[in-house]
Design an enzyme around this catalytic site. Structure first.
Site, short mmCIF file in Angstrom:
data_model
loop_
_atom_site.label_atom_id
_atom_site.label_comp_id
_atom_site.label_asym_id
_atom_site.label_seq_id
_atom_site.Cartn_x
_atom_site.Cartn_y
_atom_site.Cartn_z
N ASP A 32 -7.42 6.40 5.91
CA ASP A 32 -7.50 4.95 6.07
C ASP A 32 -8.51 4.64 7.17
O ASP A 32 -8.49 5.28 8.23
CB ASP A 32 -6.11 4.42 6.46
CG ASP A 32 -6.01 2.91 6.36
OD1 ASP A 32 -6.85 2.22 6.99
OD2 ASP A 32 -5.11 2.41 5.68
N VAL A 98 -6.45 -4.82 -0.20
CA VAL A 98 -7.44 -4.25 -1.12
C VAL A 98 -6.75 -4.17 -2.48
O VAL A 98 -5.69 -3.53 -2.61
CB VAL A 98 -7.92 -2.86 -0.67
CG1 VAL A 98 -8.87 -2.26 -1.71
CG2 VAL A 98 -8.61 -2.94 0.69
N HIS A 102 -2.70 1.28 -3.98
CA HIS A 102 -2.83 2.42 -3.09
C HIS A 102 -1.53 2.64 -2.33
O HIS A 102 -0.81 1.71 -2.02
CB HIS A 102 -4.00 2.25 -2.11
CG HIS A 102 -4.00 0.99 -1.32
ND1 HIS A 102 -4.32 -0.24 -1.85
CD2 HIS A 102 -3.73 0.76 -0.01
CE1 HIS A 102 -4.25 -1.17 -0.91
NE2 HIS A 102 -3.89 -0.59 0.21
N HIS A 104 0.11 4.24 1.03
CA HIS A 104 -0.13 4.70 2.40
C HIS A 104 0.79 5.88 2.69
O HIS A 104 2.00 5.81 2.42
CB HIS A 104 0.19 3.59 3.41
CG HIS A 104 -0.67 2.38 3.31
ND1 HIS A 104 -1.74 2.16 4.14
CD2 HIS A 104 -0.63 1.32 2.46
CE1 HIS A 104 -2.32 1.01 3.83
NE2 HIS A 104 -1.66 0.48 2.81
#
Ligand SMILES: [Zn+2]
Length: 144
Positions: A32, A98, A102, A104
């Site tokens: 990240d 975004v 995704h 994390h």
């Protein structure tokens, strides 16, 4: 399938810079750019989908499989990692910024500055009838 203008699609296709941890035919993991703790990694499907529900089961499964491996690797690495949080923000109200789904993978340690707050104080437990009604509403949508 990629989406022009999507930064994660650009990273997957090596058109944008990132610190890649892993890549295969299905998923890519990279650091990240704004880590909450050192080692904060993102797992993204190589197929563009803005949201989780739009992602096919194969890519969704590959994401969690890679996150599992990364959690073990973080703990075994030289980075400080005493625990791991997985977080997927699905939609703007959930904190997604975004719009390429995704996951994390966030290393955690005692005293770190990262916090995940779900409630300002523990809520009262709802009545069983309310939980049953919520379960039924979700089940109807699953069966549809
Ligand atoms: Zn994308």
């Amino acid at each position: 399938m990629t989406d022009s203008g999507c930064i994660f699609c650009e990273i997957i296709s090596d058109k944008a810079e990132a610190s890649i941890v892993f890549q295969d035919d299905f998923v890519t993991a990279f650091m990240d750019a704004f880590p909450v703790n050192p080692g904060h990694t993102l797992v993204v499907p190589n197929q563009h989908s803005p949201d989780l529900a739009g992602l096919d089961e194969l890519h969704a499964g590959k994401m969690i499989q890679l996150a599992r491996k990364l959690a073990g690797a973080l703990r075994a690495s030289s980075l400080r990692c005493e625990g791991v949080n997985l977080l997927l923000a699905d939609g703007p109200v959930a904190g997604q910024t975004v719009f390429h789904v995704h996951l994390h993978v966030i290393p955690r340690f005692i005293g770190d500055p990262c916090g995940i707050r779900l409630h300002t104080e523990p809520p009262a437990a709802p009545a069983r009838e309310q939980l049953d009604a919520h379960a039924a509403a979700i089940k109807r949508a699953l069966d549809a």
